[in-house]
Design a protein around this motif. Structure first.
Motif, PDB file in Angstrom:
ATOM      1  N   LEU A  93     108.634  37.028 -48.191  1.00 23.65           N
ATOM      2  CA  LEU A  93     107.208  36.814 -47.966  1.00 23.65           C
ATOM      3  C   LEU A  93     106.683  35.836 -49.010  1.00 23.65           C
ATOM      4  O   LEU A  93     105.940  34.891 -48.694  1.00 23.65           O
ATOM      5  CB  LEU A  93     106.447  38.131 -48.043  1.00 23.65           C
ATOM      6  N   GLY A  94     107.094  36.039 -50.258  1.00 25.66           N
ATOM      7  CA  GLY A  94     106.718  35.103 -51.320  1.00 25.66           C
ATOM      8  C   GLY A  94     107.266  33.713 -51.062  1.00 25.66           C
ATOM      9  O   GLY A  94     106.575  32.708 -51.258  1.00 25.66           O
ATOM     10  N   SER A  95     108.521  33.640 -50.583  1.00 26.24           N
ATOM     11  CA  SER A  95     109.120  32.351 -50.260  1.00 26.24           C
ATOM     12  C   SER A  95     108.347  31.646 -49.160  1.00 26.24           C
ATOM     13  O   SER A  95     108.060  30.445 -49.244  1.00 26.24           O
ATOM     14  CB  SER A  95     110.573  32.559 -49.812  1.00 26.24           C
ATOM     15  N   SER A  96     107.996  32.394 -48.119  1.00 27.41           N
ATOM     16  CA  SER A  96     107.263  31.810 -46.997  1.00 27.41           C
ATOM     17  C   SER A  96     105.891  31.312 -47.426  1.00 27.41           C
ATOM     18  O   SER A  96     105.479  30.200 -47.081  1.00 27.41           O
ATOM     19  CB  SER A  96     107.121  32.843 -45.877  1.00 27.41           C
ATOM     20  N   VAL A  97     105.180  32.128 -48.200  1.00 29.08           N
ATOM     21  CA  VAL A  97     103.856  31.729 -48.676  1.00 29.08           C
ATOM     22  C   VAL A  97     103.961  30.486 -49.561  1.00 29.08           C
ATOM     23  O   VAL A  97     103.174  29.538 -49.437  1.00 29.08           O
ATOM     24  CB  VAL A  97     103.189  32.885 -49.453  1.00 29.08           C
ATOM     25  N   GLY A  98     104.962  30.485 -50.459  1.00 31.43           N
ATOM     26  CA  GLY A  98     105.154  29.328 -51.331  1.00 31.43           C
ATOM     27  C   GLY A  98     105.428  28.064 -50.546  1.00 31.43           C
ATOM     28  O   GLY A  98     104.899  26.985 -50.861  1.00 31.43           O
ATOM     29  N   THR A  99     106.255  28.173 -49.490  1.00 30.83           N
ATOM     30  CA  THR A  99     106.577  27.003 -48.676  1.00 30.83           C
ATOM     31  C   THR A  99     105.366  26.526 -47.888  1.00 30.83           C
ATOM     32  O   THR A  99     105.105  25.323 -47.788  1.00 30.83           O
ATOM     33  CB  THR A  99     107.745  27.331 -47.720  1.00 30.83           C
ATOM     34  N   PHE A 100     104.620  27.472 -47.302  1.00 36.47           N
ATOM     35  CA  PHE A 100     103.427  27.101 -46.550  1.00 36.47           C
ATOM     36  C   PHE A 100     102.415  26.374 -47.436  1.00 36.47           C
ATOM     37  O   PHE A 100     101.828  25.360 -47.045  1.00 36.47           O
ATOM     38  CB  PHE A 100     102.759  28.354 -45.948  1.00 36.47           C
ATOM     39  N   LEU A 101     102.216  26.881 -48.654  1.00 38.87           N
ATOM     40  CA  LEU A 101     101.211  26.306 -49.540  1.00 38.87           C
ATOM     41  C   LEU A 101     101.600  24.927 -50.051  1.00 38.87           C
ATOM     42  O   LEU A 101     100.734  24.090 -50.318  1.00 38.87           O
ATOM     43  CB  LEU A 101     100.960  27.247 -50.720  1.00 38.87           C
ATOM     44  N   THR A 102     102.904  24.702 -50.194  1.00 43.17           N
ATOM     45  CA  THR A 102     103.342  23.420 -50.760  1.00 43.17           C
ATOM     46  C   THR A 102     103.733  22.395 -49.693  1.00 43.17           C
ATOM     47  O   THR A 102     103.984  21.236 -50.033  1.00 43.17           O
ATOM     48  CB  THR A 102     104.536  23.634 -51.706  1.00 43.17           C
ATOM     49  N   ALA A 103     103.773  22.790 -48.423  1.00 44.37           N
ATOM     50  CA  ALA A 103     104.149  21.855 -47.357  1.00 44.37           C
ATOM     51  C   ALA A 103     103.267  20.603 -47.326  1.00 44.37           C
ATOM     52  O   ALA A 103     103.786  19.493 -47.162  1.00 44.37           O
ATOM     53  CB  ALA A 103     104.134  22.555 -46.000  1.00 44.37           C
ATOM     54  N   PRO A 104     101.934  20.716 -47.495  1.00 42.82           N
ATOM     55  CA  PRO A 104     101.115  19.492 -47.509  1.00 42.82           C
ATOM     56  C   PRO A 104     101.488  18.547 -48.652  1.00 42.82           C
ATOM     57  O   PRO A 104     101.437  17.323 -48.496  1.00 42.82           O
ATOM     58  CB  PRO A 104      99.688  20.029 -47.676  1.00 42.82           C
ATOM     59  N   LEU A 105     101.880  19.110 -49.814  1.00 41.46           N
ATOM     60  CA  LEU A 105     102.306  18.266 -50.926  1.00 41.46           C
ATOM     61  C   LEU A 105     103.599  17.527 -50.577  1.00 41.46           C
ATOM     62  O   LEU A 105     103.762  16.347 -50.900  1.00 41.46           O
ATOM     63  CB  LEU A 105     102.513  19.113 -52.187  1.00 41.46           C
ATOM     64  N   ALA A 106     104.521  18.223 -49.890  1.00 45.88           N
ATOM     65  CA  ALA A 106     105.766  17.576 -49.480  1.00 45.88           C
ATOM     66  C   ALA A 106     105.496  16.479 -48.465  1.00 45.88           C
ATOM     67  O   ALA A 106     106.092  15.400 -48.526  1.00 45.88           O
ATOM     68  CB  ALA A 106     106.724  18.619 -48.901  1.00 45.88           C
ATOM     69  N   ASP A 107     104.592  16.754 -47.541  1.00 45.69           N
ATOM     70  CA  ASP A 107     104.259  15.768 -46.514  1.00 45.69           C
ATOM     71  C   ASP A 107     103.673  14.501 -47.147  1.00 45.69           C
ATOM     72  O   ASP A 107     103.851  13.393 -46.625  1.00 45.69           O
ATOM     73  CB  ASP A 107     103.269  16.380 -45.520  1.00 45.69           C
ATOM     74  N   ALA A 108     102.995  14.674 -48.290  1.00 46.11           N
ATOM     75  CA  ALA A 108     102.417  13.527 -49.010  1.00 46.11           C
ATOM     76  C   ALA A 108     103.378  12.939 -50.037  1.00 46.11           C
ATOM     77  O   ALA A 108     103.036  11.986 -50.745  1.00 46.11           O
ATOM     78  CB  ALA A 108     101.124  13.962 -49.703  1.00 46.11           C
ATOM     79  N   GLY A 109     104.583  13.514 -50.127  1.00 47.77           N
ATOM     80  CA  GLY A 109     105.576  13.000 -51.076  1.00 47.77           C
ATOM     81  C   GLY A 109     105.309  13.367 -52.519  1.00 47.77           C
ATOM     82  O   GLY A 109     105.886  12.759 -53.429  1.00 47.77           O
ATOM     83  N   GLN A 110     104.485  14.387 -52.755  1.00 47.09           N
ATOM     84  CA  GLN A 110     104.126  14.764 -54.124  1.00 47.09           C
ATOM     85  C   GLN A 110     105.058  15.869 -54.640  1.00 47.09           C
ATOM     86  O   GLN A 110     104.638  16.987 -54.944  1.00 47.09           O
ATOM     87  CB  GLN A 110     102.658  15.218 -54.172  1.00 47.09           C
ATOM     88  N   TYR A 111     106.319  15.538 -54.753  1.00 44.48           N
ATOM     89  CA  TYR A 111     107.297  16.545 -55.170  1.00 44.48           C
ATOM     90  C   TYR A 111     107.157  16.900 -56.648  1.00 44.48           C
ATOM     91  O   TYR A 111     107.484  18.015 -57.055  1.00 44.48           O
ATOM     92  CB  TYR A 111     108.707  16.044 -54.858  1.00 44.48           C
ATOM     93  N   GLY A 112     106.677  15.979 -57.452  1.00 43.01           N
ATOM     94  CA  GLY A 112     106.444  16.292 -58.860  1.00 43.01           C
ATOM     95  C   GLY A 112     105.453  17.413 -59.026  1.00 43.01           C
ATOM     96  O   GLY A 112     105.621  18.302 -59.877  1.00 43.01           O
ATOM     97  N   ALA A 113     104.418  17.419 -58.200  1.00 40.64           N
ATOM     98  CA  ALA A 113     103.418  18.495 -58.252  1.00 40.64           C
ATOM     99  C   ALA A 113     104.035  19.830 -57.856  1.00 40.64           C
ATOM    100  O   ALA A 113     103.707  20.882 -58.425  1.00 40.64           O
ATOM    101  CB  ALA A 113     102.243  18.153 -57.340  1.00 40.64           C
TER     102      ALA A 113
END
Length: 390
Positions: free
Chosen positions: A341-361
């Protein structure tokens, strides 16, 4: 013959090779999608965020199914749920090869997550049922090695298979593994691993158990939520997909090396200290890629995150098998539920950052959350040990 040896060779028990093979399959299926996210998105017309959503949905159903699997396992036995889940995973894997539209593929991958979610927690429960002390720690460590091999195989091969053949091949391979394992389980029975008797489900909801589940939510977001982005981050740094898979497979190398080290450390350090050590390794890993995102730093992060998994996560698994022994399968299932559940929430929350290429964040968020995790897990486990010693 030792007691442990008797357990492994008694008629009806699940052989170690089968336990470890199930662990390999579970993690291959779990980690096969992230390395081919970019290819999958390009060939299905999905956005990268939608492709990441497939991973998040898999993790979410993996998590939500845990309490049900744990209840069934405690009530009806370990082998019964393993067989049921393997059949279900085979069907979901086949279904995943039949659809490319987002909604239908999302349902198929969610079903795969629901079924795969039974496998690894049940393996932990079997080890908790049949081993104790150092033997349990070593069993968990060995399971980590085979799980890491599954992760490594997926990381190395999935992206290349998808790129040079078809993404459907990657989704279909676990179905073959399920069929083989069902054949190997044909003579196993519940009595070989499950000590039948009354089950006190209330024990799985004690204050200590709820605390362990809370820690698992945080660890899932920090450890597994960020793990999804190694290959995409490397590709964003202009690394070819085949090489990106090889570099990200450093995670598996880290797990294997950490598991071997863990076999020695477990006899010298308390579990609380092992948790602190594993957390520190994870902190160093995210610090590297928070500063710069290039092949060297991301590979270093992958290796260190893998080593942390072997030390920190296996220690948490051991804690989960002991926090409610009267309802062990339920407690372990709820632990896994919280973790994913924590993994899923973490992925959902950071997906927009990945889509924008902000992997450093993303790696910087992982760094901050890891610092919190170290403080919480070491203080919590030390307090639990003190109460248990009274």
């Amino acid at each position: 013959m030792t007691k442990e040896g008797a357990q492994q060779t008694a008629p009806g028990t699940i052989p170690d090779r089968v336990l470890m093979s199930i662990g390999f399959l579970s993690f291959f299926d779990r980690f096969a999608t992230p390395p081919m996210l970019v290819v999958l998105a390009a060939r299905t017309g999905l956005t990268l965020a939608e492709a990441v959503g497939l991973v998040a949905a898999y993790s979410l159903l993996y998590a939500l199914g845990q309490p049900v699997w744990g209840f069934i396992s405690d009530r009806f036995g370990r082998v019964a749920v393993l067989r049921t889940a393997l059949v279900g995973l085979a069907l979901a894997a086949v279904a995943s090869t039949l659809f490319s539209a987002h909604a239908r593929l999302l349902v198929a991958r969610s079903a795969a997550g629901l079924m795969a979610g039974c496998l690894y927690p049940t393996l932990l429960t079997v080890i908790g049922d049949t081993r104790s002390g150092v033997a349990k720690a070593r069993g968990l460590s060995e399971l980590q090695v085979y799980s890491a091999l599954g992760t490594t195989a997926a990381t190395l091969a999935a992206g290349s298979i998808a790129a040079f053949t078809d993404w459907r091949v990657v989704f279909g391979l676990p179905a073959l593994g399920c069929l083989a394992l069902l054949v190997l389980l044909r003579r196993a029975h519940d009595g070989g691993t499950h000590r039948r008797g009354p089950v006190d489900f209330r024990a799985a909801f004690s204050g200590a158990a709820l605390g362990v589940y809370g820690v698992a939510v945080l660890e899932g977001a920090v450890l597994m939520g960020v793990l999804t982005y190694f290959v995409p981050a490397l590709q964003h740094a202009d690394v070819p997909i085949a090489l990106a898979g090889v570099l990200a497979a450093g995670y598996g190398v880290g797990v294997i090396a950490g598991a071997r080290l863990m076999r020695r450390l477990v006899q010298r350090l308390s579990r609380t200290r092992l948790m602190g050590l594993g957390g520190t390794v994870l902190l160093a890993g995210y610090a590297a890629s928070s500063v710069a995102q290039n092949p060297v730093t991301i590979t270093a992060t992958a290796v260190l995150v893998g080593a942390s998994n072997a030390i920190l996560h296996s220690s948490l698994q051991g804690w989960a098998t002991e926090v409610a022994p009267a309802a062990r399968a339920t407690a372990v299932a709820l632990f896994a539920c919280a973790l994913f559940l924590g993994s899923s929430v973490g992925t959902f929350l950071t997906a927009p950052l990945a889509d924008a290429g902000q992997y450093g964040a993303i790696f910087l968020l992982g760094l901050g959350a890891t610092a919190v995790l170290i403080a919480v897990v070491t203080a919590g486990h030390a307090a639990w040990e003190r109460r248990r010693a009274r």
